[in-house]
Design a protein around this motif. Structure first.
Motif, PDB file in Angstrom:
ATOM      1  N   PRO A  80     -14.860  52.011  29.615  1.00 14.23           N
ATOM      2  CA  PRO A  80     -15.785  51.115  30.303  1.00 14.23           C
ATOM      3  C   PRO A  80     -15.133  49.797  30.706  1.00 14.23           C
ATOM      4  N   LYS A  81     -15.778  49.115  31.644  1.00 15.47           N
ATOM      5  CA  LYS A  81     -15.396  47.753  32.022  1.00 15.47           C
ATOM      6  C   LYS A  81     -16.155  46.809  31.094  1.00 15.47           C
ATOM      7  N   LEU A  82     -15.402  45.988  30.349  1.00 15.93           N
ATOM      8  CA  LEU A  82     -15.984  45.136  29.317  1.00 15.93           C
ATOM      9  C   LEU A  82     -15.688  43.663  29.566  1.00 15.93           C
ATOM     10  N   ALA A  83     -16.593  42.800  29.128  1.00 13.66           N
ATOM     11  CA  ALA A  83     -16.302  41.373  29.036  1.00 13.66           C
ATOM     12  C   ALA A  83     -15.373  41.169  27.848  1.00 13.66           C
ATOM     13  N   ALA A  84     -14.605  40.097  27.860  1.00 20.44           N
ATOM     14  CA  ALA A  84     -13.663  39.816  26.770  1.00 20.44           C
ATOM     15  C   ALA A  84     -14.374  39.767  25.424  1.00 20.44           C
ATOM     16  N   LYS A  85     -15.551  39.131  25.379  1.00 22.25           N
ATOM     17  CA  LYS A  85     -16.261  39.016  24.100  1.00 22.25           C
ATOM     18  C   LYS A  85     -16.684  40.383  23.565  1.00 22.25           C
ATOM     19  N   ASP A  86     -16.962  41.338  24.462  1.00 27.56           N
ATOM     20  CA  ASP A  86     -17.365  42.665  24.016  1.00 27.56           C
ATOM     21  C   ASP A  86     -16.157  43.500  23.589  1.00 27.56           C
ATOM     22  N   ALA A  87     -15.029  43.293  24.234  1.00 29.83           N
ATOM     23  CA  ALA A  87     -13.804  43.998  23.845  1.00 29.83           C
ATOM     24  C   ALA A  87     -13.315  43.542  22.469  1.00 29.83           C
ATOM     25  N   GLN A  88     -13.632  42.303  22.103  1.00 32.46           N
ATOM     26  CA  GLN A  88     -13.187  41.725  20.834  1.00 32.46           C
ATOM     27  C   GLN A  88     -14.315  41.644  19.807  1.00 32.46           C
ATOM     28  N   ALA A  89     -15.387  42.396  20.013  1.00 30.58           N
ATOM     29  CA  ALA A  89     -16.559  42.330  19.137  1.00 30.58           C
ATOM     30  C   ALA A  89     -16.243  42.836  17.734  1.00 30.58           C
ATOM     31  N   ALA A  90     -17.095  42.459  16.803  1.00 31.65           N
ATOM     32  CA  ALA A  90     -16.922  42.841  15.397  1.00 31.65           C
ATOM     33  C   ALA A  90     -17.456  44.246  15.144  1.00 31.65           C
ATOM     34  N   PRO A  91     -16.745  45.027  14.324  1.00 24.74           N
ATOM     35  CA  PRO A  91     -17.315  46.297  13.881  1.00 24.74           C
ATOM     36  C   PRO A  91     -18.453  46.022  12.897  1.00 24.74           C
ATOM     37  N   LEU A  92     -19.289  47.017  12.672  1.00 26.63           N
ATOM     38  CA  LEU A  92     -20.449  46.853  11.801  1.00 26.63           C
ATOM     39  C   LEU A  92     -20.075  46.301  10.427  1.00 26.63           C
ATOM     40  N   ALA A  93     -18.982  46.756   9.861  1.00 28.18           N
ATOM     41  CA  ALA A  93     -18.571  46.322   8.517  1.00 28.18           C
ATOM     42  C   ALA A  93     -18.275  44.819   8.455  1.00 28.18           C
ATOM     43  N   GLN A  94     -17.945  44.204   9.586  1.00 27.80           N
ATOM     44  CA  GLN A  94     -17.619  42.769   9.603  1.00 27.80           C
ATOM     45  C   GLN A  94     -18.642  41.942  10.368  1.00 27.80           C
ATOM     46  N   ALA A  95     -19.666  42.587  10.897  1.00 29.10           N
ATOM     47  CA  ALA A  95     -20.634  41.881  11.742  1.00 29.10           C
ATOM     48  C   ALA A  95     -21.628  41.074  10.914  1.00 29.10           C
ATOM     49  N   ALA A  96     -22.044  39.953  11.456  1.00 28.74           N
ATOM     50  CA  ALA A  96     -23.160  39.212  10.886  1.00 28.74           C
ATOM     51  C   ALA A  96     -24.406  40.062  11.116  1.00 28.74           C
ATOM     52  N   THR A  97     -25.221  40.215  10.069  1.00 34.05           N
ATOM     53  CA  THR A  97     -26.407  41.064  10.177  1.00 34.05           C
ATOM     54  C   THR A  97     -27.636  40.301   9.673  1.00 34.05           C
ATOM     55  N   PHE A  98     -28.768  40.962   9.701  1.00 31.97           N
ATOM     56  CA  PHE A  98     -30.037  40.376   9.272  1.00 31.97           C
ATOM     57  C   PHE A  98     -30.402  40.908   7.888  1.00 31.97           C
ATOM     58  N   ASP A  99     -31.193  40.147   7.143  1.00 33.37           N
ATOM     59  CA  ASP A  99     -31.635  40.597   5.811  1.00 33.37           C
ATOM     60  C   ASP A  99     -32.536  41.807   5.890  1.00 33.37           C
TER      61      ASP A  99
END
Length: 183
Positions: free
Chosen positions: A164-183
């Motif tokens: 896919p064609k991605l924005a830089a922020k999406d190409a460098q996004a965090a995987p689920l294991a490192q992502a900020a999540t909700f309670d």
């Protein structure tokens, strides 16, 4: 009922199909009516912002969310077709990390309700797509996060033939294991 509502594999993520009146001249549909939306979904929402996005085939936008000021989104396509995805990022949910994908197009008139606490993104399948969405909170760039679209922990089955064609922020996004999540 002005909408037909169907739950996805994530029961909080809803497909809404508005009643469409058409004839040889074209069609008419009511894209949003607060009273009817509430009656159909049992949700009271207050939309504060409308967004319009145009993208070309192969563009993947997302998976986006705001860690503070989380947004609920009512999304639809008025030109072309997209594969739209929501991912549950609520750690307290039995469906944490699970995703649901739906094809939205100008032809099927479907809308998707993506509640707060979910990441959202879409892949453009047609030569061009115009994507409209309402949000329940304003955009706060300092709180925006991106979840990695191709994280193997998510296992999203994107219908694509090429990268896919991605924005830089999406190409460098965090995987689920490192992502900020909700309670």
């Amino acid at each position: 009922m002005p909408y037909t509502v169907t739950a996805t594999s994530l029961p909080e993520v809803l497909i809404l199909e508005p009643r469409v009146f058409g004839d040889e001249r074209g069609f008419f549909l009511e894209s949003f009516n607060r009273r009817d939306f509430q009656a159909a979904t049992s949700l009271e929402v207050d939309f504060v912002q409308d967004n319009h996005c145009q993208s070309s085939q192969g563009v993947l936008r997302g998976l986006h969310y705001q860690i503070q000021h989380p947004q609920g989104k009512l999304v639809r396509v008025v030109e072309g077709e997209v594969f739209d995805v929501a991912v549950d990022l609520r750690r307290s949910s039995p469906r944490f990390g699970q995703w649901s994908g739906v094809r939205l197009s100008a032809q099927n008139h479907r809308q998707l309700w993506v509640p707060p606490g979910f990441a959202h993104g879409f892949l453009v399948l047609s030569p061009r797509a115009q994507f409209l969405y309402k949000t329940t909170d304003y955009w706060f760039p300092e709180h925006e996060r991106s979840l990695l679209w191709n994280d193997s922990a998510l296992g999203i089955d994107w219908p694509m033939q090429a990268p896919p064609k991605l924005a830089a922020k999406d190409a460098q996004a965090a995987p689920l294991a490192q992502a900020a999540t909700f309670d």
